[in-house]
Motif scaffolding. Structure first.
Motif, mmCIF file in Angstrom:
data_model
loop_
_atom_site.group_PDB
_atom_site.id
_atom_site.type_symbol
_atom_site.label_atom_id
_atom_site.label_comp_id
_atom_site.label_asym_id
_atom_site.label_seq_id
_atom_site.Cartn_x
_atom_site.Cartn_y
_atom_site.Cartn_z
ATOM 1 N N HIS A 84 0.860 -1.181 0.000
ATOM 2 C CA HIS A 84 0.000 0.000 0.000
ATOM 3 C C HIS A 84 0.900 1.237 0.000
ATOM 4 N N LEU A 85 0.728 2.051 -1.023
ATOM 5 C CA LEU A 85 1.617 3.194 -1.228
ATOM 6 C C LEU A 85 0.768 4.403 -1.632
ATOM 7 N N PRO A 86 0.492 5.302 -0.705
ATOM 8 C CA PRO A 86 -0.380 6.450 -1.029
ATOM 9 C C PRO A 86 0.101 7.261 -2.230
ATOM 10 N N GLU A 87 1.417 7.329 -2.430
ATOM 11 C CA GLU A 87 1.947 8.154 -3.523
ATOM 12 C C GLU A 87 2.043 7.394 -4.848
ATOM 13 N N ALA A 133 -5.121 2.598 -7.781
ATOM 14 C CA ALA A 133 -4.618 3.707 -6.965
ATOM 15 C C ALA A 133 -4.110 3.203 -5.626
ATOM 16 N N GLY A 134 -2.826 3.385 -5.379
ATOM 17 C CA GLY A 134 -2.279 3.159 -4.059
ATOM 18 C C GLY A 134 -1.918 1.747 -3.686
ATOM 19 N N VAL A 135 -2.088 0.739 -4.582
ATOM 20 C CA VAL A 135 -1.840 -0.647 -4.197
ATOM 21 C C VAL A 135 -1.086 -1.379 -5.305
ATOM 22 N N LEU A 136 -0.035 -2.139 -4.904
ATOM 23 C CA LEU A 136 0.717 -2.988 -5.834
ATOM 24 C C LEU A 136 0.760 -4.408 -5.278
ATOM 25 N N ASP A 137 0.427 -5.392 -6.127
ATOM 26 C CA ASP A 137 0.614 -6.772 -5.677
ATOM 27 C C ASP A 137 2.019 -7.236 -6.063
ATOM 28 N N ASP A 138 2.371 -8.462 -5.628
ATOM 29 C CA ASP A 138 3.732 -8.949 -5.848
ATOM 30 C C ASP A 138 4.087 -9.002 -7.333
ATOM 31 N N ALA A 139 3.142 -9.454 -8.163
ATOM 32 C CA ALA A 139 3.416 -9.578 -9.597
ATOM 33 C C ALA A 139 3.657 -8.212 -10.227
ATOM 34 N N GLN A 140 2.905 -7.225 -9.802
ATOM 35 C CA GLN A 140 3.094 -5.868 -10.331
ATOM 36 C C GLN A 140 4.425 -5.286 -9.881
#
Length: 397
Positions: A84-87, A133-140
């Motif tokens: 989770h990354l707000p930016e 917006a704001g979220v990356l999973d492992d594959a991404q």
């Protein structure tokens, strides 16, 4: 908006390469830092007890102007195998903008390898646009920062491949100069032509003192020799010369109509025939305000005549620098037509106006007026009203 965008608007794409490659390599540095900052944020989110990575030196070395990147580690957290990354929206836009900048030198290339890279750039820009917006999973995360050659393509591999292509392009452009002009891919017969232009430019360039401007680039594009001079600091103030055979054409852009007219008159002395003069507007250029563009043509009898034209062109450019500021300062002393007449004559004499500006401009004259008795001048008097137009013009000249 930079000078390269103006040269593009004037239709001379090959002159862009040095500036485009420089900008692309700067974008490469920013991209590498951005991916490093993203990895650091992911590492800290996974192990919150681990110390924060100190990225300040890397940030400064990459000349990044995004202080929020240094705060991503503290703001990131991991939950359910996702970062989770707000930016993230800002980061995705920065990655997309800079990968486009890295690819700009390749845009006009017909080389198959470059076309393949451009297709990959399009793919990854679309991919970035679709990020949640704001979220990356492992594959991404792997798709952005990881990958190995021979496996699936990743954004990181694309950055490295673009960097290799840019290095090859930069190596093919020799860092050669002709009397101060940056040149590349010239024919043997081009160098005397560039030297003629620089002979005029260097003869008068001292008259700008320490004002920026007059950087020159020259290259060959097929049958044409191209010479560009950026004149000064304003983006819309650019001059491009083409020479094909014994025909020389100059495309000139200026945001000040009066200065454009002054340059027209100055070049008439060396045989310029002007056409296509008019207002033009490009999104993002000159704050969306119109600027004036025109083309001057010189048909030369032989190479000697061509060299004389090129030298004459080069010698006149310095008088465009801060011309409008000098005109406005002269307007405090005399009527507007007289201000232009003074600037025209001082350019004709290759004296110029920058020294006058630096020494105090109109205040020099006001001080001289004040030093005389009140019988000669009163506060608020204009010089042409007291001396007469011709006398005031001659005195200021």
């Amino acid at each position: 908006m930079e000078k390269v965008d103006v040269v593009a608007a004037l239709g001379q794409s090959k002159l862009l390469l040095p500036g485009l490659i420089k900008g692309a390599l700067a974008a490469n540095d920013r991209l590498k830092f951005a991916l490093t900052a993203l990895q650091a944020a992911a590492a800290h989110a996974t192990d919150g007890a681990a110390p924060l990575a100190d990225l300040r030196r890397d940030y400064a070395a990459a000349h990044v102007n995004a202080p929020w990147m240094l705060e991503m580690q503290e703001a990131a957290w991991s939950e359910g195998g996702k970062l989770h990354l707000p930016e993230l929206p800002r980061l995705g836009k920065l990655l997309g903008d800079d990968i486009r900048l890295m690819a700009r030198p390749l845009e006009s290339s017909a080389d198959a390898a470059h076309l393949a890279l451009m297709a990959r750039v399009d793919h990854w820009c679309d991919w970035l646009d679709r990020l949640n917006a704001g979220v990356l999973d492992d594959a991404q995360m792997v798709a952005l920062t990881g990958g190995r050659r021979g496996e699936d393509d990743t954004f990181h591999i694309l950055v490295m491949d673009l960097h290799k292509s840019l290095n090859r392009m930069a190596a093919e452009m020799s860092d050669d100069t002709v009397d101060g002009a940056h040149v590349w891919q010239l024919d043997a017969g081009d160098r005397p032509r560039v030297a003629a232009f620089m002979r005029g430019l260097n003869r008068t360039r001292k008259l700008k003192f320490d004002h920026p401007g007059l950087d020159t680039a020259a290259t060959r594009d097929g049958a044409r020799l191209l010479i560009q001079n950026d004149i000064g600091t304003n983006d819309a103030h650019v001059l491009v010369i083409q020479m094909e055979g014994l025909s020389i054409t100059l495309t000139y852009s200026d945001l000040h109509e009066r200065r454009f007219a002054f340059f027209q008159e100055s070049l008439a002395e060396i045989g310029a025939q002007w056409s296509g003069v008019g207002a033009r507007r490009h999104a993002g250029l000159n704050a969306g305000v119109d600027y004036v563009v025109g083309t001057a043509r010189f048909d030369c009898a032989d190479l000697g005549a061509a060299d004389a034209v090129l030298e004459g062109l080069g010698s006149r450019i310095v008088f465009l620098i801060d011309w409008n500021r000098a005109r406005k300062r002269l307007n405090r002393l005399v009527a507007k037509p007289l201000s232009v007449a003074v600037l025209t004559e001082t350019a004709h004499r290759e004296a110029g106006h920058m020294g006058w500006l630096m020494a105090g401009a109109e205040q020099l004259v006001f001080d001289a007026m004040e030093a005389l008795s009140p019988d000669h001048f009163r506060v608020g008097d204009r010089l042409d009203g007291v001396l007469g137009e011709a006398e005031a013009r001659d005195f200021l000249t």
